[in-house]
Design a protein around this motif. Structure first.
Motif, mmCIF file in Angstrom:
data_model
loop_
_atom_site.group_PDB
_atom_site.id
_atom_site.type_symbol
_atom_site.label_atom_id
_atom_site.label_comp_id
_atom_site.label_asym_id
_atom_site.label_seq_id
_atom_site.Cartn_x
_atom_site.Cartn_y
_atom_site.Cartn_z
ATOM 1 N N THR A 164 0.844 -1.140 0.013
ATOM 2 C CA THR A 164 -0.087 -0.021 -0.073
ATOM 3 C C THR A 164 1.038 1.302 -0.157
ATOM 4 O OG1 THR A 164 -1.800 -1.044 1.226
ATOM 5 C CG2 THR A 164 -1.759 1.272 1.466
ATOM 6 N N THR A 165 1.763 1.149 0.868
ATOM 7 C CA THR A 165 2.610 2.458 0.644
ATOM 8 C C THR A 165 3.442 2.671 -0.651
ATOM 9 O OG1 THR A 165 3.010 2.071 3.221
ATOM 10 C CG2 THR A 165 4.509 3.457 2.257
ATOM 11 N N LEU A 166 3.878 1.472 -0.968
ATOM 12 C CA LEU A 166 4.828 1.594 -2.312
ATOM 13 C C LEU A 166 4.009 2.039 -3.294
ATOM 14 C CD1 LEU A 166 7.417 1.169 -3.607
ATOM 15 C CD2 LEU A 166 6.599 -1.140 -4.335
ATOM 16 N N LYS A 167 2.757 1.588 -3.439
ATOM 17 C CA LYS A 167 1.599 2.049 -4.440
ATOM 18 C C LYS A 167 1.434 3.690 -4.152
ATOM 19 C CE LYS A 167 -2.714 0.647 -6.143
ATOM 20 N NZ LYS A 167 -3.623 -0.460 -6.173
ATOM 21 N N ALA A 168 1.253 4.082 -2.915
ATOM 22 C CA ALA A 168 0.933 5.608 -2.553
ATOM 23 C C ALA A 168 2.167 6.455 -2.953
ATOM 24 C CB ALA A 168 0.662 5.501 -1.253
ATOM 25 N N ILE A 169 3.340 6.265 -2.805
ATOM 26 C CA ILE A 169 4.709 6.596 -3.084
ATOM 27 C C ILE A 169 4.820 6.720 -4.674
ATOM 28 C CG2 ILE A 169 7.126 6.545 -3.285
ATOM 29 C CD1 ILE A 169 7.191 5.240 -0.411
ATOM 30 N N TYR A 170 4.770 5.593 -5.377
ATOM 31 C CA TYR A 170 4.546 5.861 -6.811
ATOM 32 C C TYR A 170 3.547 6.729 -7.382
ATOM 33 C CZ TYR A 170 7.915 1.925 -7.527
ATOM 34 O OH TYR A 170 9.269 1.223 -7.630
ATOM 35 N N LYS A 171 2.351 6.548 -6.777
ATOM 36 C CA LYS A 171 1.275 7.747 -7.127
ATOM 37 C C LYS A 171 1.884 9.086 -6.947
ATOM 38 C CE LYS A 171 -3.584 8.598 -6.577
ATOM 39 N NZ LYS A 171 -4.808 8.361 -6.005
ATOM 40 N N LEU A 172 2.329 9.449 -6.022
ATOM 41 C CA LEU A 172 2.896 10.697 -5.937
ATOM 42 C C LEU A 172 3.949 11.085 -6.842
ATOM 43 C CD1 LEU A 172 3.451 10.890 -1.898
ATOM 44 C CD2 LEU A 172 1.626 12.115 -3.412
ATOM 45 N N ILE A 173 4.447 10.221 -7.334
ATOM 46 C CA ILE A 173 5.447 10.553 -8.369
ATOM 47 C C ILE A 173 5.403 10.265 -9.723
ATOM 48 C CG2 ILE A 173 7.668 10.653 -6.666
ATOM 49 C CD1 ILE A 173 8.339 7.724 -7.699
ATOM 50 N N GLY A 174 3.780 10.030 -10.110
ATOM 51 C CA GLY A 174 3.456 9.449 -11.324
ATOM 52 C C GLY A 174 3.510 8.592 -11.858
ATOM 53 N N ILE A 175 3.661 7.352 -11.093
ATOM 54 C CA ILE A 175 3.729 5.943 -11.611
ATOM 55 C C ILE A 175 2.462 5.347 -11.069
ATOM 56 C CG2 ILE A 175 5.006 3.974 -11.051
ATOM 57 C CD1 ILE A 175 7.795 5.622 -10.756
ATOM 58 N N ASP A 176 1.777 5.001 -12.244
ATOM 59 C CA ASP A 176 0.731 4.060 -11.878
ATOM 60 C C ASP A 176 0.909 2.484 -11.606
ATOM 61 O OD1 ASP A 176 -2.009 2.719 -12.106
ATOM 62 O OD2 ASP A 176 -2.315 2.873 -14.087
ATOM 63 N N PHE A 177 1.046 2.300 -10.522
ATOM 64 C CA PHE A 177 1.619 0.723 -10.027
ATOM 65 C C PHE A 177 0.274 0.069 -9.445
ATOM 66 C CE2 PHE A 177 3.172 -1.989 -6.419
ATOM 67 C CZ PHE A 177 4.176 -2.599 -7.208
ATOM 68 N N SER A 178 -0.037 -1.117 -10.318
ATOM 69 C CA SER A 178 -0.751 -2.265 -9.433
ATOM 70 C C SER A 178 -0.234 -3.433 -9.150
ATOM 71 C CB SER A 178 -2.139 -2.324 -10.353
ATOM 72 O OG SER A 178 -1.877 -2.148 -11.695
ATOM 73 N N TYR A 179 -0.784 -4.041 -8.170
ATOM 74 C CA TYR A 179 -0.125 -5.102 -7.676
ATOM 75 C C TYR A 179 -0.977 -6.217 -7.358
ATOM 76 C CZ TYR A 179 2.289 -8.259 -4.174
ATOM 77 O OH TYR A 179 2.713 -9.210 -3.428
ATOM 78 N N GLY A 180 -0.706 -7.585 -8.068
ATOM 79 C CA GLY A 180 -1.702 -8.720 -8.150
ATOM 80 C C GLY A 180 -1.440 -9.430 -7.068
ATOM 81 N N ASP A 181 -2.444 -10.598 -6.806
ATOM 82 C CA ASP A 181 -2.345 -11.528 -5.661
ATOM 83 C C ASP A 181 -1.341 -12.494 -5.830
ATOM 84 O OD1 ASP A 181 -4.910 -10.298 -4.795
ATOM 85 O OD2 ASP A 181 -6.016 -11.867 -5.820
ATOM 86 N N GLN A 182 -0.665 -12.590 -6.920
ATOM 87 C CA GLN A 182 0.526 -13.834 -7.060
ATOM 88 C C GLN A 182 1.915 -12.978 -7.027
ATOM 89 O OE1 GLN A 182 -0.417 -16.951 -7.028
ATOM 90 N NE2 GLN A 182 -2.514 -16.343 -6.612
ATOM 91 N N GLY A 183 1.976 -11.579 -6.551
ATOM 92 C CA GLY A 183 3.120 -10.979 -6.550
ATOM 93 C C GLY A 183 3.428 -10.222 -7.590
#
Length: 178
Positions: A100-119
């Motif tokens: 969740t934190t990595l996703k939020a950090i990436y969002k702040l710097i213009g990176i659309d990061f999505s993470y799936g159940d299998q890693g």
């Protein structure tokens, strides 16, 4: 309040600028250079300056003929320490908190990061993709790997493909440490 809720709350500009300033310093340290002056710049202006700074530093390093392994290690180490500091200050306890934190950090710097159940992860848009070549991206991604390891307490972030290679998205995996 759970971390997921905290990460959805507005983050003041001064905090974003402060953390980006830390990122400038740790990156400059890894390249054994001085960070640029940032006074008077907005967060958006600083982010653009960071993209240009990292591009310039990486290109210069790659042209120097020195082994990229040297700077990869420093980038990874410095950003891992940064991630560990964030892990501690944000009270990241679970794997879900780290993602969740990595996703939020990436969002702040213009990176659309999505993470799936299998890693697996996918990045559909990356602010830095318009600045970086494939080679620069490969070098600078040591920052991503170190940050992810620090946030997660040893997790591994690994890219299989990158936007800078001419593909439509970045794909890889982010898995828990041993």
């Amino acid at each position: 309040m759970p971390l997921k809720k905290i990460m959805r709350i507005y983050i003041p500009e001064f905090i974003k600028k402060e953390k980006l300033g830390e990122l400038f310093r740790l990156t400059a340290d890894a390249f054994q250079s001085e960070p640029p002056k940032l006074e008077g710049l907005s967060f958006a202006e600083r982010l653009t300056k960071y993209a240009l700074f990292t591009k310039e530093q990486a290109e210069g390093y790659l042209r120097s003929g020195r082994s990229p392994e040297e700077v990869n290690k420093r980038l990874y180490k410095n950003s891992c320490i940064f991630g560990q500091s964030l892990r501690k200050s944000l009270h990241i306890v679970t794997w879900e908190d780290a993602v969740t934190t990595l996703k939020a950090i990436y969002k702040l710097i213009g990176i659309d990061f999505s993470y799936g159940d299998q890693g697996e992860f996918i990045i559909r848009q990356c602010f830095f993709g318009k600045y970086y070549s494939k080679e620069v991206c490969m070098l600078i991604s040591s920052l991503d790997e170190g940050l992810a390891a620090g946030l997660s307490g040893g997790g591994r972030l690994c890219f299989k493909q990158r936007i800078t290679e001419g593909t439509s998205c970045c794909i890889g995996f982010f898995s828990e440490g041993l």
